[in-house]
Enzyme design. Structure first.
Site, mmCIF file in Angstrom:
data_model
loop_
_atom_site.group_PDB
_atom_site.id
_atom_site.type_symbol
_atom_site.label_atom_id
_atom_site.label_comp_id
_atom_site.label_asym_id
_atom_site.label_seq_id
_atom_site.Cartn_x
_atom_site.Cartn_y
_atom_site.Cartn_z
ATOM 1 N N SER A 9 0.863 -1.113 0.020
ATOM 2 C CA SER A 9 0.116 0.047 0.154
ATOM 3 C C SER A 9 0.745 1.168 0.061
ATOM 4 C CB SER A 9 -1.010 -0.058 1.266
ATOM 5 O OG SER A 9 -0.081 0.306 2.246
ATOM 6 N N CYS A 51 22.779 -27.906 -3.848
ATOM 7 C CA CYS A 51 21.770 -27.056 -4.351
ATOM 8 C C CYS A 51 22.185 -27.181 -5.985
ATOM 9 C CB CYS A 51 22.263 -25.461 -4.055
ATOM 10 S SG CYS A 51 21.346 -24.317 -5.337
ATOM 11 N N GLY A 84 2.124 2.181 2.690
ATOM 12 C CA GLY A 84 2.032 2.651 4.065
ATOM 13 C C GLY A 84 3.366 2.423 4.877
ATOM 14 N N PHE A 85 4.058 1.162 4.688
ATOM 15 C CA PHE A 85 5.234 0.850 5.522
ATOM 16 C C PHE A 85 6.560 2.054 5.286
ATOM 17 C CE2 PHE A 85 9.348 -1.121 6.179
ATOM 18 C CZ PHE A 85 9.500 -1.868 7.517
ATOM 19 N N CYS A 134 21.109 -25.126 -8.264
ATOM 20 C CA CYS A 134 20.879 -23.893 -9.132
ATOM 21 C C CYS A 134 21.961 -23.497 -10.107
ATOM 22 C CB CYS A 134 20.845 -22.576 -8.239
ATOM 23 S SG CYS A 134 22.555 -22.149 -7.355
ATOM 24 N N GLN A 140 -2.754 -4.965 12.208
ATOM 25 C CA GLN A 140 -1.622 -4.187 13.107
ATOM 26 C C GLN A 140 -2.120 -4.526 14.342
ATOM 27 O OE1 GLN A 140 0.791 -3.025 11.962
ATOM 28 N NE2 GLN A 140 0.508 -2.546 9.800
ATOM 29 N N ASP A 189 -2.358 1.298 5.409
ATOM 30 C CA ASP A 189 -2.384 1.175 6.741
ATOM 31 C C ASP A 189 -1.405 1.962 7.517
ATOM 32 O OD1 ASP A 189 -0.260 -0.263 5.754
ATOM 33 O OD2 ASP A 189 -0.012 -1.531 7.495
ATOM 34 N N CYS A 229 25.417 -22.775 -8.441
ATOM 35 C CA CYS A 229 26.212 -23.898 -7.902
ATOM 36 C C CYS A 229 26.585 -24.905 -8.780
ATOM 37 C CB CYS A 229 25.145 -24.440 -6.784
ATOM 38 S SG CYS A 229 25.007 -23.522 -5.274
#
Length: 403
Positions: free
Chosen positions: A98, A354, A100-101, A356, A230, A151, A359
């Site tokens: 949003s 791993c 907000g943070f 990936c 919240q 928020d 790796c």
């Protein structure tokens, strides 16, 4: 159509295996969502994001940040480009926060009133105002599959009285956000798109070569809206906030205001108290967490969605995650600082377990060289590995939850 959430398995601890059906595809949950703050997951191109992780499935959903995209390049420009999916050539589901943070983090540059928040841009000091209605307007213009109610995130620590007042503001803003969304959700840019084809039965888009990731017409669909619980670090306020938001009947529910410096056991308790109230038949999302062992723990508690900048931010600072090797005293994820001199001649991959692309091809010695030489490739390779580790962690958890 908006959102459909189908639960296929549950556990005695509250964990569940589910699928989240959105306009731009199906998301298997519990899921970790990479953060693409400014319509980019830092240092990693979209094509790579689509193929990393177990079985080459890639990231099924990513985030974009409303505050940053509002400031640059601007939500109206992105609307004219057909929405954030087309703008960044990402055909899969997306979520926008949003704002907000981010506004909360501008403590010295903002003024909060009942109407909204006045703040100054961190880029150039220009003055702006975000109300719940404006946050919805911006998010509708961006056109992500899921948008978040506006928020206020209270600081930590904060008194019970300060937290209660802030929570009341969040509830009032949630109601206003929901009303604006109901009145204007048909304005999403998807309705204006008339090119592209949807691959039948998969929920994914086939993008013509002339227009990467142009999306098929979905004028009958709309975005989904989540409310944000919240209540700071107070269990009674968390429960009250969850109850109030459930009464408003959102498509899903996020738990916000956590991972802001509180002890992990407090984070766990606030999540648990919220989950006790939130509907079991709707998706539940914890915002801004966390380390690999944290996201695994919360998924087993019944959290369906999580996001965090940590995989890529840590990667850019040389912090890598790998599985514990046989004989190591601690289990779970091991944190490895690649810039340490002990890796200067280490011919092993980051994580022998791993699969990936990093790796499979590169050594710890080479990755350390890239980091100490400040070569940009180092940040890219580190980020790809960390994101793969997070996605593979969730894939393993989903298998185990499915039984």
């Amino acid at each position: 159509m908006g959102l459909k959430f189908e639960i296929s398995a549950t556990t005695s601890d509250g964990g569940r295996r589910a699928a989240l059906h959105l306009t731009h595809g199906v998301v298997q949950t519990p899921v970790f969502m990479p953060v693409g703050t400014a319509a980019t997951v830092k240092t990693v191109q979209q094509e790579t994001l689509e193929h990393i992780g177990a079985n080459g499935a890639g990231a099924e959903i990513i985030l974009a940040n409303t505050y940053h995209l509002y400031l640059r390049p601007g939500h109206e420009l992105i609307r004219r480009m057909g929405g954030v999916h087309r703008f960044m050539s990402w055909p899969r589901p997306m979520l926008t926060d949003s704002g907000g943070f981010q506004v909360f983090s501008l403590a010295k540059l903002r003024k909060v009133t009942d109407d909204g928040v006045e703040f100054r841009s961190h880029l150039d000091g220009s003055k702006h105002f975000f109300s719940p209605e404006h946050s919805m307007e911006v998010q509708i213009a961006l056109g992500a599959d899921i948008m978040m109610a506006f928020d206020e995130c209270v600081e930590t620590p904060a008194t019970w009285e300060r937290t209660r007042d802030s929570m009341g503001l969040t509830h009032a803003w949630a109601a206003r956000s929901r009303q604006y969304w109901l009145d204007h959700r048909q304005e999403v840019p998807w309705a204006e798109q008339a090119t592209g084809n949807r691959q039948q039965g998969t929920g994914t888009n086939v993008c013509p070569s002339s227009v990467p990731c142009s999306l098929s017409p979905v004028s009958s669909a709309h975005q989904s809206l989540f409310g944000i619980v919240q209540g700071g670090m107070y269990a009674d306020l968390r429960r009250e906030s969850a109850e109030r938001l459930v009464e408003m009947d959102f498509d899903g529910y996020a738990i916000g205001g956590l991972a802001v410096g509180e002890p992990r056991e407090v984070t766990r308790e606030m999540i648990s108290r919220s989950l006790e109230i939130l509907p079991r038949d709707k998706p539940r999302y914890v915002m801004g967490v966390g380390y690999p062992d944290e996201i695994e723990e919360y998924a087993r508690m019944g959290v369906d969605m999580m996001d965090c900048v940590l995989p890529t931010r840590a990667a850019r600072h040389g912090l890598l995650f790998r599985a514990a090797e046989p004989g190591e005293s601690h289990g779970g994820a091991v944190r490895m600082n690649i810039k340490r001199v002990e890796f200067a001649e280490d011919q092993r991959p980051i994580d022998p377990a791993c699969g990936c692309v990093v790796c499979r091809r590169y050594t710890r010695a080479y990755l350390r060289h890239l980091f100490v030489s400040k070569e940009p490739l180092g940040a890219t390779l580190n980020s790809i590995h960390n994101l793969t580790f997070y996605l593979d962690t969730m894939e393993r958890v989903r298998r185990e939850l499915a039984g």
